[in-house]
Structure formats: C-alpha cells, structure tokens
Write a protein that holds these residues in place. Structure first.
Motif, PDB file in Angstrom:
ATOM      1  N   VAL A   1       0.952  -1.140  -0.126  1.00 44.22           N
ATOM      2  CA  VAL A   1       0.104   0.028   0.103  1.00 44.22           C
ATOM      3  C   VAL A   1       1.007   1.309   0.215  1.00 44.22           C
ATOM      4  O   VAL A   1       2.105   1.219   0.356  1.00 44.22           O
ATOM      5  N   PRO A   2       0.350   2.385  -0.468  1.00 42.58           N
ATOM      6  CA  PRO A   2       1.240   3.480  -0.627  1.00 42.58           C
ATOM      7  C   PRO A   2       1.472   3.986   1.033  1.00 42.58           C
ATOM      8  O   PRO A   2       0.822   3.843   1.923  1.00 42.58           O
ATOM      9  N   LYS A   3       2.715   4.818   1.012  1.00 39.53           N
ATOM     10  CA  LYS A   3       2.982   5.312   2.499  1.00 39.53           C
ATOM     11  C   LYS A   3       2.000   6.426   3.007  1.00 39.53           C
ATOM     12  O   LYS A   3       1.555   7.210   1.945  1.00 39.53           O
ATOM     13  N   GLY A   4       1.578   6.372   4.017  1.00 39.83           N
ATOM     14  CA  GLY A   4       0.660   7.473   4.609  1.00 39.83           C
ATOM     15  C   GLY A   4       0.262   7.412   5.956  1.00 39.83           C
ATOM     16  O   GLY A   4       0.236   6.268   6.471  1.00 39.83           O
ATOM     17  N   ARG A   5      -0.374   8.245   6.439  1.00 38.12           N
ATOM     18  CA  ARG A   5      -0.984   8.110   7.653  1.00 38.12           C
ATOM     19  C   ARG A   5      -2.498   9.026   7.741  1.00 38.12           C
ATOM     20  O   ARG A   5      -2.775   9.664   6.823  1.00 38.12           O
ATOM     21  N   VAL A   6      -3.345   8.621   8.753  1.00 36.79           N
ATOM     22  CA  VAL A   6      -4.563   9.333   9.083  1.00 36.79           C
ATOM     23  C   VAL A   6      -4.440  10.636   9.696  1.00 36.79           C
ATOM     24  O   VAL A   6      -3.470  10.781  10.678  1.00 36.79           O
ATOM     25  N   ALA A   7      -5.135  11.862   9.206  1.00 39.85           N
ATOM     26  CA  ALA A   7      -5.161  12.972   9.618  1.00 39.85           C
ATOM     27  C   ALA A   7      -6.501  13.410  10.242  1.00 39.85           C
ATOM     28  O   ALA A   7      -7.514  13.268   9.573  1.00 39.85           O
ATOM     29  N   ARG A   8      -6.351  13.818  11.413  1.00 34.49           N
ATOM     30  CA  ARG A   8      -7.682  14.180  11.999  1.00 34.49           C
ATOM     31  C   ARG A   8      -7.761  15.630  12.173  1.00 34.49           C
ATOM     32  O   ARG A   8      -8.827  16.362  12.783  1.00 34.49           O
ATOM     33  N   THR A   9      -6.696  16.364  12.068  1.00 32.64           N
ATOM     34  CA  THR A   9      -6.761  17.887  12.160  1.00 32.64           C
ATOM     35  C   THR A   9      -6.004  18.399  10.907  1.00 32.64           C
ATOM     36  O   THR A   9      -5.196  17.735  10.556  1.00 32.64           O
ATOM     37  N   PRO A  10      -6.308  19.731  10.779  1.00 34.63           N
ATOM     38  CA  PRO A  10      -5.633  20.433   9.727  1.00 34.63           C
ATOM     39  C   PRO A  10      -3.839  20.280   9.793  1.00 34.63           C
ATOM     40  O   PRO A  10      -3.033  20.213   8.941  1.00 34.63           O
TER      41      PRO A  10
ATOM     42  N   LEU B   1     -16.620  -8.871   1.441  1.00 38.14           N
ATOM     43  CA  LEU B   1     -15.989  -8.013   0.346  1.00 38.14           C
ATOM     44  C   LEU B   1     -14.631  -7.720   0.681  1.00 38.14           C
ATOM     45  O   LEU B   1     -14.488  -7.057   1.837  1.00 38.14           O
ATOM     46  N   VAL B   2     -13.385  -7.885  -0.043  1.00 42.94           N
ATOM     47  CA  VAL B   2     -12.315  -7.294  -0.167  1.00 42.94           C
ATOM     48  C   VAL B   2     -12.261  -6.783  -1.512  1.00 42.94           C
ATOM     49  O   VAL B   2     -12.008  -7.689  -2.417  1.00 42.94           O
ATOM     50  N   GLU B   3     -11.898  -5.438  -1.738  1.00 41.53           N
ATOM     51  CA  GLU B   3     -11.602  -4.883  -2.933  1.00 41.53           C
ATOM     52  C   GLU B   3     -10.517  -3.793  -3.160  1.00 41.53           C
ATOM     53  O   GLU B   3     -10.294  -3.077  -2.074  1.00 41.53           O
ATOM     54  N   ILE B   4      -9.928  -3.929  -3.967  1.00 43.92           N
ATOM     55  CA  ILE B   4      -8.670  -2.876  -4.290  1.00 43.92           C
ATOM     56  C   ILE B   4      -9.123  -2.357  -5.893  1.00 43.92           C
ATOM     57  O   ILE B   4      -9.192  -2.916  -6.810  1.00 43.92           O
ATOM     58  N   ASN B   5      -9.443  -1.129  -5.829  1.00 44.10           N
ATOM     59  CA  ASN B   5      -9.798  -0.256  -7.128  1.00 44.10           C
ATOM     60  C   ASN B   5      -9.487   0.957  -6.672  1.00 44.10           C
ATOM     61  O   ASN B   5     -10.095   1.834  -6.139  1.00 44.10           O
ATOM     62  N   PRO B   6      -8.643   1.440  -7.612  1.00 48.02           N
ATOM     63  CA  PRO B   6      -7.532   0.670  -8.398  1.00 48.02           C
ATOM     64  C   PRO B   6      -6.448  -0.151  -7.907  1.00 48.02           C
ATOM     65  O   PRO B   6      -5.877   0.425  -6.637  1.00 48.02           O
ATOM     66  N   LEU B   7      -6.095  -1.073  -8.462  1.00 46.31           N
ATOM     67  CA  LEU B   7      -4.710  -1.773  -8.356  1.00 46.31           C
ATOM     68  C   LEU B   7      -3.799  -1.284  -9.426  1.00 46.31           C
ATOM     69  O   LEU B   7      -4.129  -1.221 -10.500  1.00 46.31           O
ATOM     70  N   VAL B   8      -2.897  -0.470  -8.979  1.00 50.38           N
ATOM     71  CA  VAL B   8      -2.102   0.609  -9.796  1.00 50.38           C
ATOM     72  C   VAL B   8      -0.647  -0.231  -9.998  1.00 50.38           C
ATOM     73  O   VAL B   8      -0.023  -0.698  -9.258  1.00 50.38           O
ATOM     74  N   VAL B   9      -0.396  -0.076 -11.323  1.00 47.96           N
ATOM     75  CA  VAL B   9       1.010  -0.344 -11.658  1.00 47.96           C
ATOM     76  C   VAL B   9       1.668   1.037 -11.566  1.00 47.96           C
ATOM     77  O   VAL B   9       1.459   1.839 -12.452  1.00 47.96           O
ATOM     78  N   SER B  10       2.582   1.146 -10.861  1.00 48.39           N
ATOM     79  CA  SER B  10       3.481   2.371 -10.796  1.00 48.39           C
ATOM     80  C   SER B  10       4.865   1.892 -10.769  1.00 48.39           C
ATOM     81  O   SER B  10       5.789   1.524  -9.810  1.00 48.39           O
TER      82      SER B  10
ATOM     83  N   ILE C   1       0.662  -1.868  -6.676  1.00 53.26           N
ATOM     84  CA  ILE C   1       0.387  -1.263  -5.301  1.00 53.26           C
ATOM     85  C   ILE C   1      -1.443  -1.146  -5.132  1.00 53.26           C
ATOM     86  O   ILE C   1      -1.922  -0.642  -6.099  1.00 53.26           O
ATOM     87  N   ALA C   2      -1.826  -1.377  -3.920  1.00 52.64           N
ATOM     88  CA  ALA C   2      -3.301  -1.222  -3.719  1.00 52.64           C
ATOM     89  C   ALA C   2      -3.272   0.270  -3.144  1.00 52.64           C
ATOM     90  O   ALA C   2      -3.209   0.775  -2.267  1.00 52.64           O
ATOM     91  N   ALA C   3      -4.020   0.983  -4.375  1.00 52.40           N
ATOM     92  CA  ALA C   3      -4.026   2.401  -4.241  1.00 52.40           C
ATOM     93  C   ALA C   3      -5.356   2.746  -3.259  1.00 52.40           C
ATOM     94  O   ALA C   3      -5.530   3.929  -3.128  1.00 52.40           O
ATOM     95  N   ASP C   4      -6.345   1.797  -3.322  1.00 52.37           N
ATOM     96  CA  ASP C   4      -7.732   1.738  -2.444  1.00 52.37           C
ATOM     97  C   ASP C   4      -7.804   0.645  -1.754  1.00 52.37           C
ATOM     98  O   ASP C   4      -7.432  -0.349  -2.362  1.00 52.37           O
TER      99      ASP C   4
END
Length: 371
Positions: free
Chosen positions: A17-26, A181-190, A195-198
């Motif tokens: 999956v892409p690198k990232g984190r959850v944001a709950r404030t600006p 249900l487990v769904e990856i949309n889109p599954l991205v070729v980068s 990578i599972a983009a969603d």
C-alpha cells in the motif's frame, strides 16, 4: 471499514500500500504532507465516487495541505460528515486494474472479480471485460488459480507475478477475517511496483465475535439512523423519486425499473410487512425528508393485505397530507377492497410495476420542469 482501516489490514497481510497516515486535524495533514512530499489527501467516508464529489485533493505544499484539510474536515460529502483524512504518497499511475473477492450466493463459494479496466466507474465496465473465477472452498486459492487469473487478464510477466502474490494474500485475508468483500480499485501499476491504491473491506457482521480486535464502523445519514431505530431497512440515494415497497427484492426491482424508464430513486425503503397507520406514517416521513418530486409505493400483497396498506395510507393522507404526487401499484390479497379505499382519496392504483414506475418518472420530470 474506512479506506485507511482496510489499508492497515492489507499491510498486515503483506499487500503493498502507499506510504501514509490518518489526519484528524489540519495540522496533522500539514505534518504528514511535509514528511511525504507529493501527497494525495483523501476524505474518509463510507461511499464511493469521492473524487468526483470533490473529496480528494493533491498537493506537495504542507500549508496547502493544511488548508485542504481545514476545508474538508467536518464538511459533508455525499451526505456524510468527513471526520478523518488519509494523507498518503501520490503514486505515478501507469495502469489501473480492478481486483476483488466476494461471495457468490448462488454458487455458495467465493468468487474473484478482476479487470484490466480499473479506476472510477468500475460499475460501467462491460461484463465481458470482468473476469470471474470461482474458488472451491475445499481447495482455496492455490497458486495455479492466481496464475490462471493473471493469464486471462493478459498481464505481462513482471506484473503478473506481483498480482499473483497479492491475490493469494487477499484471499488469505478474506477467509481469515470472514470477509463479505475485499476490493482493490484501483490496483495500480506504478513503475515496477503493483500497489493497492484503494481499499474496500466489509466483514460479515455475524462473524464479528471471532474478531474482537477489528474496528467496527457504522456511518449512516440522519434518515438512515432514524430508520434503523424504527426497524426499517432504509438507504438514502441521489434521485428524486421516493420509494416504498414491501420486501427487499421487490424494492430493488422497483429501483431498477425506475432507472430503466429514465428516473432515479431518492431512497431504498423496505417497509416489510408493517401496514399499520403509524408504521406507514413513519415510512412516509422518512421518504419526505429527501424532498422527492414524486413517491412510488409498490405493494405485492401476500401476508401483507392490500386493504390494510390502503387504509393506512389513506388515513395518513387525510390527517397529515402528502404534498407531492403519489403513485401506487397494489396487487395481491384483498386488492379490490384496497383499491376502493384508495379511490376515495383520489388515487387509482396500477396493476404492474412498469406502469407505476413510468408514471412516477413522468410526474417527477414534470415537477422538475415546473421549477
């Protein structure tokens, strides 16, 4: 689950999956953007088509990320409140595929759905471009199954190997977590990565006792919360024709028929067998909350008697009033008696769902044109 929850599970099961984190404030969004660089900020709601609705933003500037987050957090998107954002690396997208595993209830087995036409509007991809591969529970997802799926997709070797690995891990997750249900949309070729983009993950409610550590999410609109409290099956939709029917199957068929004739339903409402005045009044109040241009009531009376439905509707109409046109299809037990009751309040019931749907669509269009 929210997308970020699904991706956390993907990561746990070894799906990239892409690198990232959850944001709950600006400020969270600004900090994560500064750390990642070129980022995508994604609204976390239980709904698709977030990009088209303005719920996804791109930036490499922390200050701009903070501004985007301030505008999105707490706002409404597709009728739902945004309480969290997923800030993650922006991917270079070379190709977009679709990959999902769900249950085929007819065949009583898992089915893999795969397509090389992933991304937005997957629902509109012609069926011939979606591969269906049924999995025998006794055998499970074996490597040869994954190889056959990628062969049918026509993937080049360097992509096929990665997609096969993802398929095997996705199936393992699906079974281990009692997935619906487990769904990856889109599954991205980068570049050279797949990578599972969603992520969309739905777990069987009846199996949650086996997974006490899984996050449980319940996100409903105000109308949906009220319907849940009343014991009614109700979902808000985007159209302008209010719908009430007595059964989940007939309600779905009513929605499809409305769409077939060029209209769009404002809601899904399965009123079940309740035909009392109070139950009917509550159902109609839910429908009216969406400000529809017309209402279509579709009753096929079996255990539910048509005269009871008609009496309840007539009583509500006389006492409370209904300010929009109402079309009723009434067929089944005591239908003639029910139709007589409806005539007394100025409504002529239809024999078929198609006739009633056509009329409701025409009335809604006329009301829209008059405005």
């Amino acid at each position: 689950m929210f997308e970020y929850m699904g991706k956390e599970l993907f990561f746990k099961f070894g799906i990239p999956v892409p690198k990232g984190r959850v944001a709950r404030t600006p400020q969270d969004a600004a900090d994560i953007t500064a750390e990642i660089g070129d980022s995508v900020i994604k609204s976390q709601i239980l709904s698709g088509k977030r990009g088209k609705a303005g719920g996804i933003k791109f930036t490499a500037d922390p200050r701009e990320g903070e501004e985007f987050a301030a505008a999105l957090l707490g706002s409404q998107l597709r009728g739902l409140t945004i309480e969290a954002l997923l800030v993650e690396e922006k991917l270079k997208i070379d190709k977009e595929y679709y990959l999902a595993i769900t249950v085929d209830r007819g065949r009583r087995c898992p089915v893999v759905l795969a397509s090389v036409q992933g991304g937005m509007d997957i629902e509109e991809v012609p069926e011939e471009y979606v591969i269906k591969y049924y999995i025998d529970y006794a055998i499970g997802m074996m490597p040869f199954c994954a190889r056959e799926i990628t062969r049918r997709l026509g993937l080049p070797a360097h992509e096929a190997k990665q997609v096969q690995d993802i398929l095997l891990k996705l199936y393992h997750m699906f079974v281990a977590l009692d997935g619906e249900l487990v769904e990856i949309n889109p599954l991205v070729v980068s570049g050279d990565r797949v990578i599972a983009a969603d992520a969309k993950v739905t777990i069987d409610d009846d199996a949650l006792f086996r997974h006490p550590d899984l996050p449980q999410v319940e996100e409903r609109s105000e109308s949906e919360k009220k319907a849940h409290e009343l014991g009614l099956a109700y979902v808000d939709l985007d159209g302008n024709i209010g719908v009430m029917a007595n059964g989940a199957g007939i309600t779905m068929a009513t929605l499809d028929t409305i769409q077939y004739y060029g209209g769009a339903a404002a809601n899904f409402l399965d009123a079940g067998g309740g035909a009392s005045e109070e139950a009917t009044a509550k159902a109609l109040e839910l429908i009216m909350a969406n400000d529809p241009k017309a209402i279509l009531i579709n009753i096929f009376g079996g255990i539910t008697r048509c005269d009871d439905v008609a009496s309840a509707f007539a009583s509500v109409k006389k006492k409370r009033g209904i300010p929009v046109p109402v079309v009723i299809r009434l067929v089944g037990t005591n239908q003639e008696k029910g139709r007589e009751i409806l005539r007394e309040v100025g409504i002529e019931a239809f024999d078929t769902m198609h006739e009633a749907a056509q009329k409701a669509v025409a009335l809604a269009k006329n009301a829209g044109e008059e405005e």
